[in-house]
Scaffold this active site. Structure first.
Site, PDB file in Angstrom:
ATOM      1  N   TYR A  75      -0.166  -1.959  -4.855  1.00  0.00           N
ATOM      2  CA  TYR A  75       0.190  -1.311  -3.588  1.00  0.00           C
ATOM      3  C   TYR A  75       0.434  -2.427  -2.584  1.00  0.00           C
ATOM      4  CZ  TYR A  75      -0.483   1.805   0.482  1.00  0.00           C
ATOM      5  OH  TYR A  75      -0.338   2.501   1.664  1.00  0.00           O
TER       6      TYR A  75
ATOM      7  N   LYS B   8       4.389  -0.564  -5.673  1.00  0.00           N
ATOM      8  CA  LYS B   8       4.946   0.111  -4.498  1.00  0.00           C
ATOM      9  C   LYS B   8       5.336  -0.981  -3.519  1.00  0.00           C
ATOM     10  CE  LYS B   8       3.686   3.406  -0.850  1.00  0.00           C
ATOM     11  NZ  LYS B   8       3.553   2.545   0.350  1.00  0.00           N
TER      12      LYS B   8
END
EC number: 4.1.2.45
Length: 333
Positions: A150, A178
């Protein structure tokens, strides 16, 4: 029997990032068991029926930082049971230290999660060595778990530099990330050498896909405002890549792009990040496709003008989805 690890090549298409639906009293710090489990199951089934390729959850707008441990396990269980193996489900397990992160990741694996969307712990700004070692430690502790990094610089006080990507690309469990922005996309792709699938946001996907053929997947929080918008973007880019004609995909971005502007107060990602959860949940509720529900404390406070912009963004996204539905019906008639 443990499932085999995914590879970067296995991560394709449109991945929805979903909020953790909350009950009406969730903004009260006294509230317990705030997760709306029925809405969770409905949303997961709706996304899969709409053709979404994977689900990411329990990041910032997923309120992983403000759910209790029991709520996290309840939500994971509802996600995984509803998906029933039809698409990969990644759940956030980032905690404020490595040991708690490992413990929660093991619990997620035991529940059947396919992977974790994992940011670095948020307290001290991590050095490069600290950030890389964190991912190495979690991978060593839970070797059967796929990891999606992330990579949010505002959330984690870390800019995810090129040496970071080069080093985490050596960890087999790290299969995707991400990813935010495209300014450093090509150098970062060179650093990971095809070992990690970088997922840009939906608003950047068209541009990123044109920059490099390896970019064939993206993340979309807008999917829960109307999933047809997200799957249309995926399909138009795939068609453009196959045919070499990018005109339809470019035209679609001309319709999608304006929905982003009202979401970012004063055009600032930094300001958006301060109120991320409230803005995203307001956007999603305004889209009308799901009930995201109230924000859990302490992040439930947000200036009303900012919320009004987020609602406008959600409404615009939903209107585009309804227009696409009408266009599909017209073409079929």
């Amino acid at each position: 029997m443990a499932k085999p690890l995914l590879s970067a090549a296995d991560v394709k298409g449109a991945w929805a990032i979903i909020p953790t639906p909350s009950k009406d009293n969730a903004s009260d710090w006294r509230a317990t068991k705030t997760v709306d489990l029925d809405e969770t199951a409905r949303v997961v089934n709706g996304l899969i029926d709409a053709g979404i390729d994977g689900i990411l959850s329990m990041g910032t707008l997923g309120e992983a930082a403000t759910m209790t441990h029991d709520e996290k396990l309840d939500f994971m269980r509802a996600l995984i049971d509803a998906a029933a193996g039809r698409v990969p489900v990644f759940v956030g397990t980032t905690c404020i230290n490595t040991r708690d992160t490992v413990a929660l990741t093991r619990e997620a694996l035991a529940l059947g999660a396919d992977g974790t969307m994992l940011g670095v712990p948020m307290w001290c700004a991590p050095s490069l060595d600290v950030a890389v070692q964190f991912y190495k430690d979690v991978a060593e502790a839970v070797p059967e778990m796929n990891i999606a990094i992330y990579a949010n610089p505002e959330a984690f006080k870390f800019d995810f530099p090129r040496p970071f990507w080069a080093q985490v690309a050596e960890i087999p469990q790290v299969v995707t990330a991400k990813y935010i922005g495209v300014a450093n996309l090509l150098p970062d792709l060179a650093a990971i050498r095809g070992r990690i699938k970088l997922l840009p946001i939906d608003f950047d996907y068209y541009g990123a896909a044109r920059m490099d053929d390896s970019v064939d997947a993206f993340w979309s929080s807008g999917a829960v405002c109307h999933p047809l918008v997200t799957t249309t973007l995926r399909d138009l880019v795939a068609q453009a890549r196959a045919s070499g004609d990018w005109s339809a995909a470019k035209a679609f971005m001309g319709r999608l792009g304006p929905t982003a502007a009202p979401l970012f107060p004063n055009g600032s990602f930094k300001e958006f990040s301060t109120y991320n959860i409230a803005l995203e949940k307001a956007r999603m509720d305004a889209g009308g496709w799901m009930k995201a529900g109230p924000v859990r404390p302490p992040y439930h406070l947000c200036p009303e003008p900012y919320l009004a912009g987020a609602r406008k963004s959600g409404q615009m996204w939903a209107e585009l989805g309804k227009a696409l539905e009408a266009e599909a019906l017209g073409a079929a008639a």
